[in-house]
Design a protein around this motif. Structure first.
Motif, PDB file in Angstrom:
ATOM      1  N   MET A 138     -33.722  11.190  78.656  1.00 45.55           N
ATOM      2  CA  MET A 138     -33.774  11.616  77.266  1.00 45.55           C
ATOM      3  C   MET A 138     -35.099  11.147  76.670  1.00 45.55           C
ATOM      4  N   GLU A 139     -35.859  12.091  76.136  1.00 45.98           N
ATOM      5  CA  GLU A 139     -37.114  11.750  75.464  1.00 45.98           C
ATOM      6  C   GLU A 139     -36.794  11.301  74.041  1.00 45.98           C
ATOM      7  N   ILE A 140     -37.301  10.156  73.681  1.00 49.89           N
ATOM      8  CA  ILE A 140     -37.058   9.606  72.347  1.00 49.89           C
ATOM      9  C   ILE A 140     -38.353   9.712  71.557  1.00 49.89           C
ATOM     10  N   LYS A 141     -38.272  10.352  70.397  1.00 52.61           N
ATOM     11  CA  LYS A 141     -39.444  10.535  69.541  1.00 52.61           C
ATOM     12  C   LYS A 141     -39.506   9.384  68.546  1.00 52.61           C
ATOM     13  N   ILE A 142     -40.621   8.642  68.602  1.00 54.13           N
ATOM     14  CA  ILE A 142     -40.772   7.423  67.822  1.00 54.13           C
ATOM     15  C   ILE A 142     -42.004   7.522  66.934  1.00 54.13           C
ATOM     16  N   ALA A 143     -41.886   7.026  65.714  1.00 51.24           N
ATOM     17  CA  ALA A 143     -43.040   6.879  64.820  1.00 51.24           C
ATOM     18  C   ALA A 143     -43.065   5.445  64.316  1.00 51.24           C
ATOM     19  N   VAL A 144     -44.270   4.909  64.230  1.00 50.64           N
ATOM     20  CA  VAL A 144     -44.482   3.578  63.675  1.00 50.64           C
ATOM     21  C   VAL A 144     -45.408   3.738  62.483  1.00 50.64           C
ATOM     22  N   CYS A 145     -45.021   3.164  61.349  1.00 47.90           N
ATOM     23  CA  CYS A 145     -45.856   3.224  60.152  1.00 47.90           C
ATOM     24  C   CYS A 145     -46.049   1.819  59.604  1.00 47.90           C
ATOM     25  N   ASP A 146     -47.277   1.347  59.712  1.00 46.93           N
ATOM     26  CA  ASP A 146     -47.647   0.022  59.211  1.00 46.93           C
ATOM     27  C   ASP A 146     -49.129   0.063  58.880  1.00 46.93           C
ATOM     28  N   ASP A 147     -49.505  -0.522  57.765  1.00 51.52           N
ATOM     29  CA  ASP A 147     -50.917  -0.522  57.388  1.00 51.52           C
ATOM     30  C   ASP A 147     -51.716  -1.617  58.105  1.00 51.52           C
ATOM     31  N   GLU A 148     -51.032  -2.451  58.895  1.00 49.72           N
ATOM     32  CA  GLU A 148     -51.714  -3.504  59.645  1.00 49.72           C
ATOM     33  C   GLU A 148     -51.647  -3.186  61.141  1.00 49.72           C
ATOM     34  N   LEU A 149     -52.809  -2.948  61.740  1.00 47.35           N
ATOM     35  CA  LEU A 149     -52.877  -2.560  63.148  1.00 47.35           C
ATOM     36  C   LEU A 149     -52.320  -3.620  64.092  1.00 47.35           C
ATOM     37  N   LEU A 150     -52.414  -4.881  63.721  1.00 50.81           N
ATOM     38  CA  LEU A 150     -51.893  -5.963  64.563  1.00 50.81           C
ATOM     39  C   LEU A 150     -50.406  -5.758  64.850  1.00 50.81           C
ATOM     40  N   HIS A 151     -49.656  -5.395  63.846  1.00 56.72           N
ATOM     41  CA  HIS A 151     -48.209  -5.225  64.020  1.00 56.72           C
ATOM     42  C   HIS A 151     -47.887  -3.957  64.814  1.00 56.72           C
ATOM     43  N   ILE A 152     -48.698  -2.940  64.651  1.00 53.79           N
ATOM     44  CA  ILE A 152     -48.533  -1.737  65.459  1.00 53.79           C
ATOM     45  C   ILE A 152     -48.747  -2.081  66.927  1.00 53.79           C
ATOM     46  N   GLU A 153     -49.784  -2.844  67.221  1.00 58.88           N
ATOM     47  CA  GLU A 153     -50.064  -3.250  68.599  1.00 58.88           C
ATOM     48  C   GLU A 153     -48.943  -4.126  69.157  1.00 58.88           C
ATOM     49  N   ASN A 154     -48.362  -4.983  68.334  1.00 53.84           N
ATOM     50  CA  ASN A 154     -47.232  -5.809  68.781  1.00 53.84           C
ATOM     51  C   ASN A 154     -46.044  -4.940  69.195  1.00 53.84           C
ATOM     52  N   ILE A 155     -45.796  -3.879  68.458  1.00 57.64           N
ATOM     53  CA  ILE A 155     -44.703  -2.967  68.808  1.00 57.64           C
ATOM     54  C   ILE A 155     -45.033  -2.237  70.101  1.00 57.64           C
ATOM     55  N   ARG A 156     -46.251  -1.746  70.200  1.00 61.62           N
ATOM     56  CA  ARG A 156     -46.670  -1.068  71.442  1.00 61.62           C
ATOM     57  C   ARG A 156     -46.542  -1.993  72.649  1.00 61.62           C
ATOM     58  N   ASN A 157     -46.945  -3.245  72.491  1.00 58.43           N
ATOM     59  CA  ASN A 157     -46.869  -4.200  73.604  1.00 58.43           C
ATOM     60  C   ASN A 157     -45.435  -4.549  73.974  1.00 58.43           C
ATOM     61  N   ALA A 206     -46.011  14.554  57.456  1.00 57.09           N
ATOM     62  CA  ALA A 206     -45.633  15.054  58.783  1.00 57.09           C
ATOM     63  C   ALA A 206     -44.149  15.411  58.829  1.00 57.09           C
ATOM     64  N   VAL A 207     -43.299  14.533  58.304  1.00 54.95           N
ATOM     65  CA  VAL A 207     -41.855  14.791  58.294  1.00 54.95           C
ATOM     66  C   VAL A 207     -41.535  15.968  57.375  1.00 54.95           C
ATOM     67  N   LYS A 208     -42.193  16.013  56.235  1.00 49.20           N
ATOM     68  CA  LYS A 208     -41.975  17.122  55.299  1.00 49.20           C
ATOM     69  C   LYS A 208     -42.378  18.457  55.926  1.00 49.20           C
ATOM     70  N   ASP A 209     -43.397  18.424  56.789  1.00 51.58           N
ATOM     71  CA  ASP A 209     -43.862  19.638  57.464  1.00 51.58           C
ATOM     72  C   ASP A 209     -43.052  19.972  58.720  1.00 51.58           C
ATOM     73  N   GLY A 210     -41.973  19.213  58.978  1.00 50.20           N
ATOM     74  CA  GLY A 210     -41.077  19.553  60.066  1.00 50.20           C
ATOM     75  C   GLY A 210     -41.139  18.668  61.295  1.00 50.20           C
ATOM     76  N   LYS A 211     -41.982  17.657  61.302  1.00 52.72           N
ATOM     77  CA  LYS A 211     -42.053  16.739  62.442  1.00 52.72           C
ATOM     78  C   LYS A 211     -40.766  15.926  62.467  1.00 52.72           C
ATOM     79  N   GLU A 212     -40.125  15.889  63.629  1.00 53.99           N
ATOM     80  CA  GLU A 212     -38.856  15.160  63.749  1.00 53.99           C
ATOM     81  C   GLU A 212     -39.030  13.942  64.627  1.00 53.99           C
TER      82      GLU A 212
END
Length: 143
Positions: free
Chosen positions: A1-20, A39-45
Protein backbone atom coordinates in the motif's frame (compact mmCIF):
# COMPACT_ATOMS: atom_id res chain seq x y z
CA UNK A 1 0.00 0.00 0.00
CA UNK A 2 1.43 3.36 -1.05
CA UNK A 3 0.99 5.93 1.69
CA UNK A 4 0.85 9.58 0.65
CA UNK A 5 2.56 11.78 3.23
CA UNK A 6 3.00 15.54 3.56
CA UNK A 7 5.17 17.33 6.09
CA UNK A 8 4.63 21.02 6.79
CA UNK A 9 7.08 22.83 9.03
CA UNK A 10 8.81 26.17 8.60
CA UNK A 11 11.99 24.77 10.19
CA UNK A 12 14.02 22.50 7.90
CA UNK A 13 15.75 20.81 10.85
CA UNK A 14 12.49 19.20 11.95
CA UNK A 15 11.63 18.15 8.42
CA UNK A 16 15.01 16.41 8.18
CA UNK A 17 14.39 14.70 11.55
CA UNK A 18 11.15 13.25 10.19
CA UNK A 19 12.85 12.14 6.97
CA UNK A 20 15.64 10.48 8.98
CA UNK A 21 13.19 8.71 11.27
CA UNK A 22 11.15 7.38 8.31
CA UNK A 23 13.86 7.00 5.64
CA UNK A 24 12.06 4.51 3.39
CA UNK A 25 8.97 6.64 2.85
CA UNK A 26 8.36 9.25 0.20
CA UNK A 27 6.91 12.50 1.41
CA UNK A 28 6.02 15.89 0.02
CA UNK A 29 7.65 18.73 1.93
CA UNK A 30 6.09 22.12 2.56
CA UNK A 31 7.81 24.94 4.42
CA UNK A 32 4.74 27.13 4.01
CA UNK A 33 1.28 26.22 5.33
CA UNK A 34 -0.24 28.32 2.54
CA UNK A 35 1.36 26.10 -0.12
CA UNK A 36 0.08 22.92 1.52
CA UNK A 37 -3.41 24.38 1.82
CA UNK A 38 -3.40 25.40 -1.85
CA UNK A 39 -2.25 21.92 -2.89
CA UNK A 40 -5.04 20.23 -0.91
CA UNK A 41 -7.59 22.76 -2.13
CA UNK A 42 -6.50 21.99 -5.70
CA UNK A 43 -7.18 18.28 -5.16
CA UNK A 44 -3.89 16.87 -3.82
CA UNK A 45 -4.73 14.02 -1.46
CA UNK A 46 -2.65 12.74 1.43
CA UNK A 47 -3.16 9.90 3.84
CA UNK A 48 -0.98 11.44 6.54
CA UNK A 49 -0.10 15.04 7.40
CA UNK A 50 2.65 15.99 9.81
CA UNK A 51 1.92 19.60 10.75
CA UNK A 52 3.90 22.03 12.83
CA UNK A 53 1.57 24.07 15.02
CA UNK A 54 3.51 27.31 15.32
CA UNK A 55 4.16 28.75 11.85
CA UNK A 56 4.09 32.35 10.69
CA UNK A 57 0.88 33.62 9.15
CA UNK A 58 -1.16 30.41 9.24
CA UNK A 59 -0.76 28.15 12.26
CA UNK A 60 -1.10 24.38 12.08
CA UNK A 61 -4.40 24.27 13.98
CA UNK A 62 -6.02 26.71 11.54
CA UNK A 63 -4.52 24.81 8.63
CA UNK A 64 -5.91 21.52 9.95
CA UNK A 65 -9.34 23.11 10.42
CA UNK A 66 -9.35 24.32 6.79
CA UNK A 67 -8.12 20.96 5.50
CA UNK A 68 -10.83 19.11 7.44
CA UNK A 69 -13.40 21.16 5.50
CA UNK A 70 -11.97 19.68 2.29
CA UNK A 71 -11.00 16.17 3.40
CA UNK A 72 -12.02 14.72 6.74
CA UNK A 73 -10.13 11.45 6.36
CA UNK A 74 -6.49 12.54 6.48
CA UNK A 75 -4.53 11.48 9.53
CA UNK A 76 -3.09 14.58 11.17
CA UNK A 77 -0.09 14.37 13.47
CA UNK A 78 0.96 17.63 15.08
CA UNK A 79 4.64 18.20 15.67
CA UNK A 80 5.24 20.93 18.18
CA UNK A 81 7.51 22.27 20.85
CA UNK A 82 4.57 23.18 23.13
CA UNK A 83 1.79 20.97 24.44
CA UNK A 84 -0.50 23.89 25.30
CA UNK A 85 -2.34 23.49 21.97
CA UNK A 86 -3.33 19.89 22.60
CA UNK A 87 -6.96 20.53 23.54
CA UNK A 88 -7.53 22.72 20.48
CA UNK A 89 -5.83 20.16 18.25
CA UNK A 90 -8.25 17.46 19.23
CA UNK A 91 -11.08 19.69 18.01
CA UNK A 92 -9.73 19.02 14.50
CA UNK A 93 -9.36 15.29 15.27
CA UNK A 94 -5.60 15.18 15.62
CA UNK A 95 -4.37 11.60 15.54
CA UNK A 96 -1.30 12.23 17.72
CA UNK A 97 1.03 14.89 19.02
CA UNK A 98 4.79 14.64 18.84
CA UNK A 99 7.08 16.92 20.76
CA UNK A 100 9.91 18.16 18.59
CA UNK A 101 12.56 17.34 21.19
CA UNK A 102 11.31 13.72 21.29
CA UNK A 103 10.66 13.31 17.57
CA UNK A 104 13.15 10.57 16.77
CA UNK A 105 12.01 8.35 19.67
CA UNK A 106 8.28 8.88 19.29
CA UNK A 107 7.90 8.88 15.53
CA UNK A 108 8.46 5.16 14.95
CA UNK A 109 5.86 4.25 17.57
CA UNK A 110 3.38 6.73 16.09
CA UNK A 111 4.11 5.39 12.60
CA UNK A 112 3.15 1.87 13.72
CA UNK A 113 -0.18 3.27 14.94
CA UNK A 114 -0.66 5.13 11.65
CA UNK A 115 -0.07 1.95 9.64
CA UNK A 116 -2.61 0.09 11.75
CA UNK A 117 -5.15 2.87 11.28
CA UNK A 118 -4.61 3.00 7.52
CA UNK A 119 -4.93 -0.77 7.24
CA UNK A 120 -8.27 -0.61 9.04
CA UNK A 121 -9.44 2.28 6.82
CA UNK A 122 -8.32 0.54 3.62
CA UNK A 123 -11.22 -1.88 3.84
CA UNK A 124 -13.72 1.00 3.86
CA UNK A 125 -12.91 2.18 0.32
CA UNK A 126 -13.18 1.08 -3.27
CA UNK A 127 -10.00 2.20 -5.06
CA UNK A 128 -9.88 2.68 -8.82
CA UNK A 129 -7.74 4.42 -11.40
CA UNK A 130 -9.15 6.85 -13.96
CA UNK A 131 -7.17 9.05 -16.32
CA UNK A 132 -3.88 8.17 -14.58
CA UNK A 133 -5.19 9.26 -11.19
CA UNK A 134 -5.97 6.95 -8.30
CA UNK A 135 -9.37 7.63 -6.77
CA UNK A 136 -11.23 6.13 -3.86
CA UNK A 137 -14.77 6.20 -2.60
CA UNK A 138 -16.40 4.81 0.50
CA UNK A 139 -18.34 1.60 0.30
CA UNK A 140 -20.80 3.00 2.80
CA UNK A 141 -21.84 6.59 3.22
CA UNK A 142 -22.09 7.96 6.76
CA UNK A 143 -25.64 8.65 7.83
Amino acid sequence: MEIKIAVCDDELLHIENIRNALPDLEMDIYTSPFLLFEAVKDGKEYDVLFLDIIMPGFDGISLAREIREINEDMIIVFITSKMEFMQTGYEVRAFRYLLKDQLSQGLKRVWNDIEAELTAKKDEYFVYEFERQTNRCRYREKR
